[in-house]
Motif scaffolding. Structure first.
Motif, mmCIF file in Angstrom:
data_model
loop_
_atom_site.group_PDB
_atom_site.id
_atom_site.type_symbol
_atom_site.label_atom_id
_atom_site.label_comp_id
_atom_site.label_asym_id
_atom_site.label_seq_id
_atom_site.Cartn_x
_atom_site.Cartn_y
_atom_site.Cartn_z
ATOM 1 N N ASN A 49 0.798 -1.103 -0.268
ATOM 2 C CA ASN A 49 0.150 -0.296 0.279
ATOM 3 C C ASN A 49 0.891 1.442 -0.065
ATOM 4 O O ASN A 49 0.335 2.081 -0.471
ATOM 5 C CB ASN A 49 -0.445 0.417 1.106
ATOM 6 C CG ASN A 49 -2.157 1.256 1.451
ATOM 7 O OD1 ASN A 49 -2.418 1.438 0.411
ATOM 8 N ND2 ASN A 49 -2.006 1.848 2.128
ATOM 9 N N ILE A 50 1.834 1.275 0.491
ATOM 10 C CA ILE A 50 2.796 2.558 1.414
ATOM 11 C C ILE A 50 3.691 2.723 -0.671
ATOM 12 O O ILE A 50 3.639 3.865 -0.793
ATOM 13 C CB ILE A 50 4.061 2.518 1.784
ATOM 14 C CG1 ILE A 50 3.158 2.256 3.262
ATOM 15 C CG2 ILE A 50 4.668 3.708 2.062
ATOM 16 C CD1 ILE A 50 3.934 1.583 4.001
ATOM 17 N N ALA A 51 4.228 1.882 -1.511
ATOM 18 C CA ALA A 51 4.593 1.526 -2.344
ATOM 19 C C ALA A 51 3.512 2.445 -3.491
ATOM 20 O O ALA A 51 3.959 3.282 -4.712
ATOM 21 C CB ALA A 51 4.786 0.198 -2.806
ATOM 22 N N VAL A 57 3.555 9.443 -7.489
ATOM 23 C CA VAL A 57 4.890 10.866 -7.195
ATOM 24 C C VAL A 57 6.212 10.350 -7.610
ATOM 25 O O VAL A 57 6.932 11.567 -7.482
ATOM 26 C CB VAL A 57 4.380 11.688 -5.431
ATOM 27 C CG1 VAL A 57 6.634 12.184 -5.127
ATOM 28 C CG2 VAL A 57 3.608 11.936 -5.472
ATOM 29 N N GLY A 58 6.566 8.740 -7.520
ATOM 30 C CA GLY A 58 7.765 8.641 -7.602
ATOM 31 C C GLY A 58 8.785 8.669 -8.983
ATOM 32 O O GLY A 58 9.349 9.085 -9.197
ATOM 33 N N ILE A 59 7.018 8.703 -10.017
ATOM 34 C CA ILE A 59 7.785 8.327 -11.675
ATOM 35 C C ILE A 59 8.035 9.555 -11.588
ATOM 36 O O ILE A 59 8.766 9.813 -12.325
ATOM 37 C CB ILE A 59 5.818 8.231 -12.056
ATOM 38 C CG1 ILE A 59 5.611 6.063 -12.304
ATOM 39 C CG2 ILE A 59 6.150 8.917 -13.283
ATOM 40 C CD1 ILE A 59 4.944 5.850 -12.197
ATOM 41 N N MET A 60 7.222 11.085 -11.417
ATOM 42 C CA MET A 60 7.153 12.200 -11.569
ATOM 43 C C MET A 60 8.653 12.719 -10.486
ATOM 44 O O MET A 60 9.173 13.614 -11.249
ATOM 45 C CB MET A 60 6.217 13.034 -10.890
ATOM 46 C CG MET A 60 4.976 12.852 -11.526
ATOM 47 S SD MET A 60 3.476 14.805 -11.278
ATOM 48 C CE MET A 60 2.730 14.008 -9.438
ATOM 49 N N ALA A 61 8.841 12.013 -9.623
ATOM 50 C CA ALA A 61 10.377 12.493 -8.803
ATOM 51 C C ALA A 61 11.364 12.401 -9.351
ATOM 52 O O ALA A 61 12.870 13.038 -10.017
ATOM 53 C CB ALA A 61 10.601 12.179 -7.241
ATOM 54 N N LEU A 221 6.543 2.378 -11.670
ATOM 55 C CA LEU A 221 7.734 2.674 -11.199
ATOM 56 C C LEU A 221 9.153 2.343 -11.474
ATOM 57 O O LEU A 221 10.359 2.813 -11.700
ATOM 58 C CB LEU A 221 7.227 3.354 -9.562
ATOM 59 C CG LEU A 221 8.124 4.095 -9.209
ATOM 60 C CD1 LEU A 221 8.771 5.461 -9.571
ATOM 61 C CD2 LEU A 221 7.665 4.230 -7.276
ATOM 62 N N LEU A 222 9.129 0.777 -10.579
ATOM 63 C CA LEU A 222 10.387 0.377 -10.471
ATOM 64 C C LEU A 222 11.427 0.003 -12.087
ATOM 65 O O LEU A 222 11.913 0.263 -12.323
ATOM 66 C CB LEU A 222 9.473 -1.019 -10.017
ATOM 67 C CG LEU A 222 9.534 -2.042 -8.954
ATOM 68 C CD1 LEU A 222 8.560 -3.243 -8.810
ATOM 69 C CD2 LEU A 222 10.788 -1.068 -8.146
ATOM 70 N N LEU A 223 9.833 -0.209 -13.175
ATOM 71 C CA LEU A 223 10.447 0.014 -14.573
ATOM 72 C C LEU A 223 11.307 1.502 -15.615
ATOM 73 O O LEU A 223 12.328 1.052 -15.367
ATOM 74 C CB LEU A 223 9.529 -0.395 -15.781
ATOM 75 C CG LEU A 223 8.974 -2.036 -16.015
ATOM 76 C CD1 LEU A 223 7.840 -2.225 -16.271
ATOM 77 C CD2 LEU A 223 10.378 -2.948 -15.853
ATOM 78 N N PHE A 224 10.239 2.290 -14.599
ATOM 79 C CA PHE A 224 11.335 3.727 -15.066
ATOM 80 C C PHE A 224 12.335 3.869 -14.179
ATOM 81 O O PHE A 224 13.016 4.244 -15.159
ATOM 82 C CB PHE A 224 10.160 4.740 -15.092
ATOM 83 C CG PHE A 224 10.747 6.411 -15.701
ATOM 84 C CD1 PHE A 224 11.027 6.296 -16.309
ATOM 85 C CD2 PHE A 224 10.240 7.281 -14.756
ATOM 86 C CE1 PHE A 224 11.287 7.630 -16.268
ATOM 87 C CE2 PHE A 224 10.270 8.131 -14.914
ATOM 88 C CZ PHE A 224 10.528 8.469 -15.905
ATOM 89 N N LEU A 271 6.345 14.360 -20.247
ATOM 90 C CA LEU A 271 5.569 12.784 -19.912
ATOM 91 C C LEU A 271 5.848 12.605 -18.701
ATOM 92 O O LEU A 271 4.160 11.402 -18.677
ATOM 93 C CB LEU A 271 6.887 12.220 -21.525
ATOM 94 C CG LEU A 271 7.162 13.028 -22.053
ATOM 95 C CD1 LEU A 271 7.645 12.274 -22.867
ATOM 96 C CD2 LEU A 271 5.106 12.336 -22.764
ATOM 97 N N ALA A 272 6.455 12.862 -17.982
ATOM 98 C CA ALA A 272 6.745 11.681 -16.620
ATOM 99 C C ALA A 272 5.511 12.079 -15.550
ATOM 100 O O ALA A 272 4.267 11.148 -15.717
ATOM 101 C CB ALA A 272 7.568 11.441 -15.893
ATOM 102 N N ALA A 273 5.243 13.157 -15.892
ATOM 103 C CA ALA A 273 3.853 14.403 -15.720
ATOM 104 C C ALA A 273 2.578 13.428 -16.058
ATOM 105 O O ALA A 273 1.070 12.920 -15.019
ATOM 106 C CB ALA A 273 3.807 15.471 -15.347
#
Length: 370
Positions: A49-51, A57-61, A221-224, A271-273
């Motif tokens: 759930n945390i992930a 946000v992680g993808i954008m960060a 997120l992991l792949l990016f 693009l990430a956003a």
């Protein structure tokens, strides 16, 4: 070839401090939950759930980290994400999910191009430009939505959107495989960083168990992050991006097209956003004009917690993801322990300031010892 970092330096606070902070935070919250008789805080479901909460946000960060490494800045990411979500939700029922997704990503990319062109070719400071587009794009969201919530009513299209965002993906065996690969790389190259990562992945796989699944955004997120890490750490492109942020004039004299790299960073950020916004819109098949308002500060905070320099030239996408996990672990812990939202902003802000102070003092000390 990138030089390997000595073991002692890799395990030091400067290189691994954000990971120690994440582990310490998880341990403290687990102890508090146990003392109050609550369900185990480190249960696989809660970790997943945390992930999941941190994924957008992680993808954008991650993209923001690359942007900051080039020495530029983008405050408009949350507004771009909201606009992409509005475009997706507004068009999906009319032209289908996939064409609407492409329209949303193209819209986001155009804003990135606009930001980059104004900054690089007109010469206006990136902070001012993206602050302006933050407001302008948020106004455009109001225009697109007509100031009201939008939703997808076609059941078939809605099912496609939910499958895109909410599908469950088993992660146990991929974690084992990635951990084994990282350890093999560490053995062949005698590099400490892959070994630490591999041991961490194997430990996580053992903690969550073979039945553990995560929502699709966590996999995205992991792949990016993996792709961004490989590009930044193992390719000429990544070294040039770091050179642009480290010393733009020296990079220009060495033949690097500084403007092209920074323009590319703006496009990647948008693009990430846009992709994160598409995931947000697909989550419920609906969007309101205030969606993701203020998220740009959380994105930048995650990068800062990961040790990314605001002056360019230094940063780690993996540490940025750890920074995002710290922020959402705090939020998750407050909610589970019912500690009250009144103090949440104070503590999160203090954590960011302390982290920035630690990195700043560490850089200053490092510079004095040279």
């Amino acid at each position: 070839m990138i030089a390997s970092i000595p073991w002692r330096q890799s395990l030091g606070l400067r290189q691994a401090g954000v990971f120690y902070a994440l582990l310490a935070l998880l341990g403290i919250l687990a102890a508090l939950a146990a003392s109050r008789g609550l369900p185990p805080y480190l249960a696989p479901a809660n970790l997943g759930n945390i992930a999941y909460q941190a994924s957008l946000v992680g993808i954008m960060a991650v993209a923001m980290t690359i942007m900051l490494i080039t020495g530029a800045f983008d405050l408009s990411v949350a507004s771009v994400a909201a606009l992409a979500a509005a475009v997706l939700v507004g068009l999906a029922g009319q032209i289908g999910f996939v064409p609407a997704l492409l329209c949303a990503l193209c819209t986001a990319a155009m804003i990135g191009i606009l930001n980059g062109v104004i900054v690089e070719f007109v010469g206006i400071n990136a902070f001012i430009v993206t602050l302006g587009t933050l407001t302008a794009v948020r106004g455009l969201v109001l225009v697109v939505t007509d100031g009201r919530s939008l939703m997808v009513e076609d059941p078939q299209v809605l099912a496609q959107m939910l499958a895109f965002e909410s599908a469950r993906v088993p992660l146990f065996w991929p974690l084992l495989a990635l951990g084994a690969v990282a350890l093999a790389i560490a053995t062949l190259r005698r590099a400490p960083a892959p070994a630490l990562g591999g041991l961490g992945l194997l430990a996580l796989a053992g903690l969550v168990g073979p039945r553990f699944t995560v929502a699709a955004p966590v996999v995205y997120l992991l792949l990016f992050t993996t792709a961004a890490w490989f590009v930044m750490e193992r390719t000429v492109l990544g070294r040039r991006i770091q050179a642009v942020g480290g010393n733009a004039e020296a990079a220009r004299l060495s033949g690097i097209n500084v403007r092209a790299y920074r323009l590319g960073a703006f496009i990647l950020s948008s693009l990430a956003a846009g992709f994160a916004g598409a995931l947000f819109g697909s989550r419920l098949g609906a969007i309101n004009p205030t969606a993701m308002q203020g998220a740009e500060l959380t994105v930048i905070a995650a990068a800062i917690l990961g040790g990314t320099s605001l002056y360019g030239g230094a940063g780690s996408v993996i540490k940025t993801v750890a920074g995002a996990l710290i922020l959402f672990t705090l939020t998750n812990g407050f909610n589970i322990l019912n500690l009250g939202a009144n103090y949440q902003g104070i503590i999160e802000g203090a954590v960011i300031i302390v982290a920035a102070a630690i990195y700043t003092l560490g850089n200053r000390k490092r510079g004095e010892t040279r």
